[in-house]
Design an enzyme around this catalytic site. Structure first.
Site, short mmCIF file in Angstrom:
data_model
loop_
_atom_site.label_atom_id
_atom_site.label_comp_id
_atom_site.label_asym_id
_atom_site.label_seq_id
_atom_site.Cartn_x
_atom_site.Cartn_y
_atom_site.Cartn_z
N LYS A 188 0.82 -0.98 -0.24
CA LYS A 188 -0.25 -0.17 0.45
C LYS A 188 0.75 1.45 -0.20
O LYS A 188 1.61 1.37 0.72
CB LYS A 188 -1.06 0.31 0.86
CG LYS A 188 -1.49 1.18 1.50
CD LYS A 188 -1.56 2.25 1.86
CE LYS A 188 -2.36 3.36 2.16
NZ LYS A 188 -1.75 4.40 1.34
N GLU A 263 8.63 1.38 11.81
CA GLU A 263 10.19 1.73 11.39
C GLU A 263 9.62 3.47 11.43
O GLU A 263 8.74 3.73 10.28
CB GLU A 263 10.11 1.81 10.42
CG GLU A 263 11.39 0.35 9.94
CD GLU A 263 12.35 -0.14 10.16
OE1 GLU A 263 13.16 1.34 11.16
OE2 GLU A 263 12.38 -1.27 10.98
N CYS A 297 13.59 10.33 7.27
CA CYS A 297 13.26 10.12 9.17
C CYS A 297 14.85 9.75 9.12
O CYS A 297 15.32 9.94 10.56
CB CYS A 297 13.16 8.32 8.96
SG CYS A 297 13.71 7.08 7.85
N GLU A 398 10.14 15.84 15.45
CA GLU A 398 10.26 15.89 14.58
C GLU A 398 9.21 17.05 12.89
O GLU A 398 7.80 16.93 12.77
CB GLU A 398 10.03 14.29 13.47
CG GLU A 398 10.49 14.10 12.30
CD GLU A 398 9.89 12.46 11.35
OE1 GLU A 398 8.95 12.35 11.40
OE2 GLU A 398 10.81 12.18 11.03
P1 NAD Z 1 2.10 8.47 7.94
O1 NAD Z 1 1.73 7.36 8.63
O2 NAD Z 1 0.83 9.40 7.83
O3 NAD Z 1 1.46 7.46 6.43
C1 NAD Z 1 2.40 6.53 5.93
C2 NAD Z 1 1.37 4.81 5.14
O4 NAD Z 1 0.55 5.18 6.26
C3 NAD Z 1 1.29 5.65 4.01
O5 NAD Z 1 0.87 4.94 3.14
C4 NAD Z 1 -0.40 6.25 4.79
O6 NAD Z 1 -0.99 5.87 3.21
C5 NAD Z 1 -0.48 4.26 5.94
N1 NAD Z 1 -1.71 4.92 6.63
C6 NAD Z 1 -1.96 6.82 7.24
N2 NAD Z 1 -2.61 6.17 7.98
C7 NAD Z 1 -3.15 4.63 8.32
C8 NAD Z 1 -3.82 4.32 9.00
N3 NAD Z 1 -3.96 4.82 10.17
N4 NAD Z 1 -3.46 2.95 9.29
C9 NAD Z 1 -3.13 2.07 8.31
N5 NAD Z 1 -1.87 3.47 7.46
C10 NAD Z 1 -2.39 4.19 7.55
O7 NAD Z 1 3.14 9.07 6.97
P2 NAD Z 1 4.10 9.76 5.97
O8 NAD Z 1 3.17 11.01 6.09
O9 NAD Z 1 3.44 8.88 4.46
O10 NAD Z 1 5.33 9.39 6.18
C11 NAD Z 1 6.15 10.75 6.48
C12 NAD Z 1 6.65 9.98 8.27
O11 NAD Z 1 6.96 8.76 7.73
C13 NAD Z 1 7.92 10.28 9.24
O12 NAD Z 1 7.41 10.37 10.19
C14 NAD Z 1 9.04 9.50 8.65
O13 NAD Z 1 10.11 10.12 9.61
C15 NAD Z 1 8.33 8.28 8.70
N6 NAD Z 1 9.53 7.73 8.31
C16 NAD Z 1 10.38 7.07 9.18
C17 NAD Z 1 11.10 6.05 8.56
C18 NAD Z 1 11.83 4.64 8.60
O14 NAD Z 1 12.42 3.86 8.17
N7 NAD Z 1 12.14 5.02 9.93
C19 NAD Z 1 11.70 6.37 7.00
C20 NAD Z 1 10.68 7.03 6.08
C21 NAD Z 1 9.51 7.85 6.55
#
Ligand code: NAD
Length: 495
Positions: A188, A263, A297, A398
């Protein structure tokens, strides 16, 4: 859902007007026929209209993935899985330019970075292609006279939920080990950036994976992602994204005791001791926080610097920041493109304002570039904030944008305390010429990844993941591979 502001009136025809999901090897629309627009942050144009999946589509994908798992895929040897992953890697490399262009246009990242990332995706597939037939069980000398051995078996259907900052690369960290271990998967992608996931699912079929082994369901996270996290037919959910979303996923996964790997966010420290090669630190480290427009991240978003070299470090780092080339992502010389969306840019600008209200001083950047050529895109200036203290929000939360704060320290103990003074623990760097201090500090910082005298966080072959609220589980290397398996112990009575 429109992932960005609506397209301008009179804009040219959408180039990809009807992108579909991939379920059971077929391109399909969402059950209710709805779609959402994908807008490029480079100029606000709608660049694709994509099927908007829902819970019913997740259900359909789980059925297709389960059928594939129980069918032909289940009979494949580990070697055959590995060979197919290697073919997949080759196909990704053959389509590197196409995939990189998609990623750059969709997300606003520089084309040079997008090319590097797609190359890295191919490398990950190749790594797990090679690893596939090296996963072995054990024989265990138990106290009874029988024969005891273990098997490493796939989990079944796994859900892979990824964010928008490194869309295909973060997907590959999950797809590679999941498929190598013999699972079938539902990927997804984030709603901002679904394009490369859809394309790569087509390439997976071309590589020879049976239909249903890799499915892609697009649509809102709160619906599609939540349905994956809660689905009783899914045995593991691997998620990358915000910490708050990870918490929701963990709760939803409790329903059928899914295995969960998360992650999550970070606020990584870059600890600079006075005896470090300051010039090298300043020359190399803007990349560690401004790369991908700070949407990383692992971004080293806190410079924690020994007070005696604070002024020099700020001066050199600011000078290096002024040289960072912000511009059109399509230009190969561009180092920093746009943010993923105009909305995300607003969030980052708010943080800069909050940081200043808290007492921080903007040394470089802090706003939107004045260059009229960049007026249409979600561009933002790389920003350095000085006079920051650890309790400030700008030092704790963050930002997920190109903003770094500078915090001084006096002793090694204080440096470690400050480095650990956030809820996160993803990555970090230590700069010093004293090997003892480097290793002491690397051990004392509570995070899953530490680099010494560099900012290198990620290697396809080595474990990557967070301590504390930055997550649980590991990506990459054999650690990730094992996490897509479950161990079965078999005891044979020989009497
Ligand atoms: P997000 O949590 O908003 O979304 C991530 C994914 O989860 C998307 O595909 C989104 O559609 C889905 N999602 C959203 N709500 C959901 C729910 N209730 N249940 C299941 N899935 C859901 O994050 P983002 O804004 O897309 O990404 C940025 C964040 O990701 C930052 O906090 C960043 O630090 C983190 N990140 C972490 C890593 C790592 O490896 N630790 C790597 C990249 C990004």
């Amino acid at each position: 859902m429109t992932a960005q502001p609506p397209a301008q009136a009179g804009q040219p025809a959408i180039r990809r007007p009807a992108l579909k999901m991939v379920i059971g090897g077929k391109q399909v629309s969402g059950a209710d026929g709805r779609t959402f627009d994908v807008v490029s942050p480079v100029d606000g144009r709608v660049i694709a209209r994509v099927a908007r999946g829902g819970a019913e589509d997740v259900d359909r994908a789980v059925r297709a993935a389960r059928q594939a798992f129980d069918g032909e895929w289940h009979t494949w040897s580990q070697t055959r899985r590995g060979q197919t992953l290697a073919r997949f890697a080759t196909l990704i490399r053959d389509h590197l330019e196409e995939l990189a262009q998609l990623e750059s246009e969709n997300m606003g990242k520089p084309i040079s970075s997008a090319r590097w990332e797609i190359g890295a995706v191919a490398n990950v597939m190749e790594y797990y292609g090679g690893a596939a037939n090296k996963l072995m069980g054990e024989t265990i000398p138990v106290s009874k006279p029988g024969f005891d051995f273990t098997l490493r078996e796939p989990i079944g259907v796994v859900g892979l939920i990824v964010p928008w900052n490194f869309p295909l690369m973060l997907a590959s960290w999950k797809m590679g080990p999941a498929l190598a271990a013999g699972n079938t998967a539902i990927l997804k992608p984030a709603s901002y950036t679904p394009l490369t996931a859809i394309r790569v699912a087509e390439l997976a079929l071309e590589a020879g994976f049976p239909p249903g082994v890799l499915n892609v369901v697009t649509g809102p996270g709160a619906i599609v992602g939540a349905a994956i996290a809660a689905h009783p037919g899914i045995g593991k959910v691997a998620f990358t994204g915000e910490t708050a979303t990870g918490q929701e996923i963990m709760r939803a996964a409790a329903g059928n005791i899914k295995k969960v790997s998360l992650e999550l966010g970070g606020k990584s420290p870059n600890v600079v001791f006075a005896d470090a090669d300051i010039e090298r630190f300043a020359a190399e480290s803007p990349y560690s926080v401004f790369d991908n427009c700070g949407q990383d991240c692992c971004a080293r978003s806190r410079i924690i610097v020994e007070r005696s070299v604070h002024d020099k470090v700020v001066e050199l780092f600011a000078a290096a920041t002024r040289k960072v080339k912000v511009g059109d992502p399509a230009d190969p010389a561009t180092e920093v493109g746009t943010m993923v969306s105009f909305q995300q840019r607003e969030t980052v600008l708010d943080y800069v304002r909050i940081g200043q209200e808290e007492g921080g001083r903007v040394v470089v950047g802090g706003g939107i570039p004045a260059d009229p050529a960049l007026a249409k895109g979600a561009y933002i200036e790389p920003t350095v904030l000085d006079r920051v203290t650890s309790p400030m929000r700008i030092a704790q939360e963050e930002v997920f944008g190109p903003v770094v704060v500078v915090i001084p320290f006096d002793t090694e103990e204080e440096a470690v305390r400050l480095a650990n003074d956030t809820p996160y623990g993803l990555s970090g760097s230590v700069w010093t010429r004293d090997i003892g201090k480097a290793i002491r500090t690397a051990k004392a910082i509570q995070s899953g990844v530490i680099s010494v005298n560099c900012n290198s966080s990620v290697h396809a072959e080595a474990p990557f993941g967070g301590y504390k609220m930055s997550g649980t589980g590991r990506e990459n290397g054999m650690h990730a591979f094992e996490s897509y398996t479950q161990v079965k112990n078999v005891y044979v009575d020989l009497s």
